[in-house]
Design a protein around this motif. Structure first.
Motif, PDB file in Angstrom:
ATOM      1  N   PHE A   1      -6.050   0.177 -14.731  1.00 54.43           N
ATOM      2  CA  PHE A   1      -6.876  -0.309 -15.837  1.00 54.43           C
ATOM      3  C   PHE A   1      -7.285   0.846 -16.758  1.00 54.43           C
ATOM      4  O   PHE A   1      -7.323   0.696 -17.983  1.00 54.43           O
ATOM      5  CB  PHE A   1      -8.122  -1.005 -15.297  1.00 54.43           C
ATOM      6  CG  PHE A   1      -7.841  -2.300 -14.595  1.00 54.43           C
ATOM      7  CD1 PHE A   1      -7.267  -3.367 -15.268  1.00 54.43           C
ATOM      8  CD2 PHE A   1      -8.152  -2.460 -13.256  1.00 54.43           C
ATOM      9  CE1 PHE A   1      -7.005  -4.571 -14.625  1.00 54.43           C
ATOM     10  CE2 PHE A   1      -7.902  -3.650 -12.607  1.00 54.43           C
ATOM     11  CZ  PHE A   1      -7.321  -4.705 -13.289  1.00 54.43           C
ATOM     12  N   VAL A   2      -7.597   1.983 -16.158  1.00 52.16           N
ATOM     13  CA  VAL A   2      -7.999   3.144 -16.954  1.00 52.16           C
ATOM     14  C   VAL A   2      -6.867   3.560 -17.888  1.00 52.16           C
ATOM     15  O   VAL A   2      -7.068   3.763 -19.093  1.00 52.16           O
ATOM     16  CB  VAL A   2      -8.410   4.309 -16.034  1.00 52.16           C
ATOM     17  CG1 VAL A   2      -8.632   5.581 -16.855  1.00 52.16           C
ATOM     18  CG2 VAL A   2      -9.679   3.955 -15.262  1.00 52.16           C
TER      19      VAL A   2
ATOM     20  N   LEU B   1     -11.592  -9.540 -10.801  1.00 55.64           N
ATOM     21  CA  LEU B   1     -10.624 -10.202  -9.927  1.00 55.64           C
ATOM     22  C   LEU B   1      -9.444  -9.289  -9.622  1.00 55.64           C
ATOM     23  O   LEU B   1      -8.947  -9.251  -8.490  1.00 55.64           O
ATOM     24  CB  LEU B   1     -10.140 -11.502 -10.578  1.00 55.64           C
ATOM     25  CG  LEU B   1     -11.143 -12.656 -10.619  1.00 55.64           C
ATOM     26  CD1 LEU B   1     -10.579 -13.832 -11.403  1.00 55.64           C
ATOM     27  CD2 LEU B   1     -11.501 -13.098  -9.207  1.00 55.64           C
ATOM     28  N   GLY B   2      -8.992  -8.547 -10.630  1.00 55.89           N
ATOM     29  CA  GLY B   2      -7.902  -7.601 -10.399  1.00 55.89           C
ATOM     30  C   GLY B   2      -8.275  -6.547  -9.371  1.00 55.89           C
ATOM     31  O   GLY B   2      -7.489  -6.223  -8.468  1.00 55.89           O
ATOM     32  N   LEU B   3      -9.481  -6.008  -9.478  1.00 59.93           N
ATOM     33  CA  LEU B   3      -9.935  -5.006  -8.515  1.00 59.93           C
ATOM     34  C   LEU B   3     -10.031  -5.602  -7.113  1.00 59.93           C
ATOM     35  O   LEU B   3      -9.667  -4.949  -6.124  1.00 59.93           O
ATOM     36  CB  LEU B   3     -11.293  -4.452  -8.948  1.00 59.93           C
ATOM     37  CG  LEU B   3     -11.317  -3.625 -10.240  1.00 59.93           C
ATOM     38  CD1 LEU B   3     -12.754  -3.307 -10.642  1.00 59.93           C
ATOM     39  CD2 LEU B   3     -10.517  -2.335 -10.077  1.00 59.93           C
ATOM     40  N   GLN B   4     -10.503  -6.833  -7.011  1.00 61.65           N
ATOM     41  CA  GLN B   4     -10.675  -7.462  -5.698  1.00 61.65           C
ATOM     42  C   GLN B   4      -9.345  -7.875  -5.078  1.00 61.65           C
ATOM     43  O   GLN B   4      -9.252  -8.035  -3.864  1.00 61.65           O
ATOM     44  CB  GLN B   4     -11.599  -8.672  -5.834  1.00 61.65           C
ATOM     45  CG  GLN B   4     -13.028  -8.307  -6.186  1.00 61.65           C
ATOM     46  CD  GLN B   4     -13.897  -9.491  -6.532  1.00 61.65           C
ATOM     47  OE1 GLN B   4     -13.624 -10.618  -6.117  1.00 61.65           O
ATOM     48  NE2 GLN B   4     -14.950  -9.259  -7.305  1.00 61.65           N
ATOM     49  N   TYR B   5      -8.319  -8.047  -5.894  1.00 61.71           N
ATOM     50  CA  TYR B   5      -6.995  -8.354  -5.366  1.00 61.71           C
ATOM     51  C   TYR B   5      -6.143  -7.107  -5.160  1.00 61.71           C
ATOM     52  O   TYR B   5      -4.961  -7.212  -4.859  1.00 61.71           O
ATOM     53  CB  TYR B   5      -6.265  -9.329  -6.287  1.00 61.71           C
ATOM     54  CG  TYR B   5      -6.597 -10.773  -6.008  1.00 61.71           C
ATOM     55  CD1 TYR B   5      -6.010 -11.448  -4.940  1.00 61.71           C
ATOM     56  CD2 TYR B   5      -7.508 -11.461  -6.788  1.00 61.71           C
ATOM     57  CE1 TYR B   5      -6.318 -12.770  -4.676  1.00 61.71           C
ATOM     58  CE2 TYR B   5      -7.824 -12.787  -6.525  1.00 61.71           C
ATOM     59  CZ  TYR B   5      -7.223 -13.434  -5.477  1.00 61.71           C
ATOM     60  OH  TYR B   5      -7.531 -14.744  -5.214  1.00 61.71           O
TER      61      TYR B   5
ATOM     62  N   PHE C   1     -13.461 -11.169 -19.907  1.00 61.17           N
ATOM     63  CA  PHE C   1     -12.671  -9.956 -19.699  1.00 61.17           C
ATOM     64  C   PHE C   1     -13.166  -9.214 -18.461  1.00 61.17           C
ATOM     65  O   PHE C   1     -12.366  -8.747 -17.637  1.00 61.17           O
ATOM     66  CB  PHE C   1     -12.767  -9.054 -20.937  1.00 61.17           C
ATOM     67  CG  PHE C   1     -12.120  -7.713 -20.755  1.00 61.17           C
ATOM     68  CD1 PHE C   1     -10.748  -7.572 -20.856  1.00 61.17           C
ATOM     69  CD2 PHE C   1     -12.880  -6.588 -20.480  1.00 61.17           C
ATOM     70  CE1 PHE C   1     -10.142  -6.334 -20.683  1.00 61.17           C
ATOM     71  CE2 PHE C   1     -12.292  -5.357 -20.310  1.00 61.17           C
ATOM     72  CZ  PHE C   1     -10.916  -5.228 -20.410  1.00 61.17           C
ATOM     73  N   ALA C   2     -14.481  -9.110 -18.309  1.00 60.45           N
ATOM     74  CA  ALA C   2     -15.054  -8.438 -17.138  1.00 60.45           C
ATOM     75  C   ALA C   2     -14.701  -9.184 -15.854  1.00 60.45           C
ATOM     76  O   ALA C   2     -14.412  -8.560 -14.823  1.00 60.45           O
ATOM     77  CB  ALA C   2     -16.568  -8.327 -17.290  1.00 60.45           C
TER      78      ALA C   2
ATOM     79  N   LEU D   1     -16.096   4.352 -16.006  1.00 55.09           N
ATOM     80  CA  LEU D   1     -15.655   3.999 -14.659  1.00 55.09           C
ATOM     81  C   LEU D   1     -14.771   5.079 -14.048  1.00 55.09           C
ATOM     82  O   LEU D   1     -14.871   5.380 -12.847  1.00 55.09           O
ATOM     83  CB  LEU D   1     -14.906   2.664 -14.689  1.00 55.09           C
ATOM     84  CG  LEU D   1     -15.730   1.428 -15.077  1.00 55.09           C
ATOM     85  CD1 LEU D   1     -14.823   0.196 -15.167  1.00 55.09           C
ATOM     86  CD2 LEU D   1     -16.850   1.181 -14.080  1.00 55.09           C
ATOM     87  N   ALA D   2     -13.911   5.672 -14.864  1.00 52.56           N
ATOM     88  CA  ALA D   2     -13.017   6.714 -14.356  1.00 52.56           C
ATOM     89  C   ALA D   2     -13.794   7.952 -13.936  1.00 52.56           C
ATOM     90  O   ALA D   2     -13.501   8.577 -12.914  1.00 52.56           O
ATOM     91  CB  ALA D   2     -11.978   7.071 -15.418  1.00 52.56           C
TER      92      ALA D   2
END
Length: 285
Positions: A182-183, A171-175, A165-166, A217-218
């Motif tokens: 996500f939050v 990968l989503g953040l890097q793309y 999951f992490a 994270l938020a």
């Protein structure tokens, strides 16, 4: 009944443009067989005109009506040729636009890889009897680009699911997927373990592990104070900090080497008093 035949000869000048990845004799010899070139009409000139008398038997025999119909209309042919060339040119332009659009989308979808040596922080908390370690990795500008989640007292299945999951979130953040997405997706999710949070000064309880992780994270990277349960210590105006930071060279250096998530954007509040220390900022020649 017509008595004359008028033959008009035109000279049409046009060019065909091909784009090649490499220039060689083989590539040039293949151009005549290709139909993907871009046509462009340069000029159409009247070249010559001849007249014939239909009733003059010595010059030319009289043409029958069927033969008259076979005489091509040059102007119509030229117009048709121009129309066909324009249609082919528009088709080529459309294809080029599609190729450019595909390349642009491919470029947008390129992955922004993390630097080999990166900043970040580790946050340890406890939810009941479960300990959770959240690891973050940051780009040079301080934005989060990856996360890792470690847990104890969990089976191999749960650990594997959390690790993958992490990786998916990273990968989503890097793309280019915004962290806000996500939050909004995982805040308030409910499953066990849940309840009181120990070890975090801003989050006191969570409805699930995912609820805690994305609250953290938020708060750390987006400044979402609405998701925190306690007020920020020595809370200062973000605008005032940014304006003052622009004039503070030392603080800029601190930002370059400090994890944004670790200090939660409050660089000044986390600084040690170094007023008696002098740093030579001039580069050595």
């Amino acid at each position: 009944m017509p008595n004359y035949i008028v033959e008009t000869f035109y000279t049409c000048t046009f060019k065909i443009v091909h784009k090649l990845n490499e220039l060689s004799e083989k590539k040039l010899s293949e151009l005549n067989n290709r139909n993907d070139g871009k046509f462009e009409i340069i000029d159409i000139k009247l070249n010559n005109r001849k007249t014939k008398t239909l009733n003059d038997k010595k010059s030319d025999p009289v043409l029958s009506k069927s033969e008259e119909k076979k005489i091509p209309d040059i102007s119509t042919m030229v117009n048709e040729k121009i129309t066909n060339l324009n249609q082919l040119q528009n088709l080529n332009e459309t294809d080029n636009e599609n190729i450019i659009s595909q390349r642009a989308n491919k470029k947008i979808n390129n992955r922004s890889k993390m630097p080999d040596r990166r900043k970040g922080y580790i946050q340890k908390v406890s939810i009941g009897d479960h300990k959770i370690y959240l690891h973050t990795g940051e780009y040079d500008d301080g934005t989060v680009g990856e996360i890792f989640i470690d847990m104890n007292k969990e089976g191999e299945l749960v650990k594997a699911l959390m690790n993958n999951f992490a990786i998916a979130i990273s990968l989503g953040l890097q793309y280019g997927v915004p962290l806000d997405e996500f939050v909004d997706a995982f805040i308030e999710t409910k499953f066990e373990p849940s309840g009181e949070i120990k070890g975090n000064d801003r989050i006191l309880n969570a409805s699930s592990i995912l609820d805690y992780i994305f609250r953290e994270l938020a708060i750390s990277y987006l400044g979402r104070e609405d998701l925190a349960h306690t007020p920020s210590i020595n809370k200062t105006s973000k605008d005032r900090i940014e304006s003052e930071d622009e004039e503070d060279t030392f603080l800029k250096l601190v930002k370059d080497i400090t994890s944004k998530g670790f200090v939660r954007s409050n660089y000044k509040d986390k600084l040690v008093d170094l007023s008696n220390v002098r740093i030579n900022l001039k580069s050595k020649k």
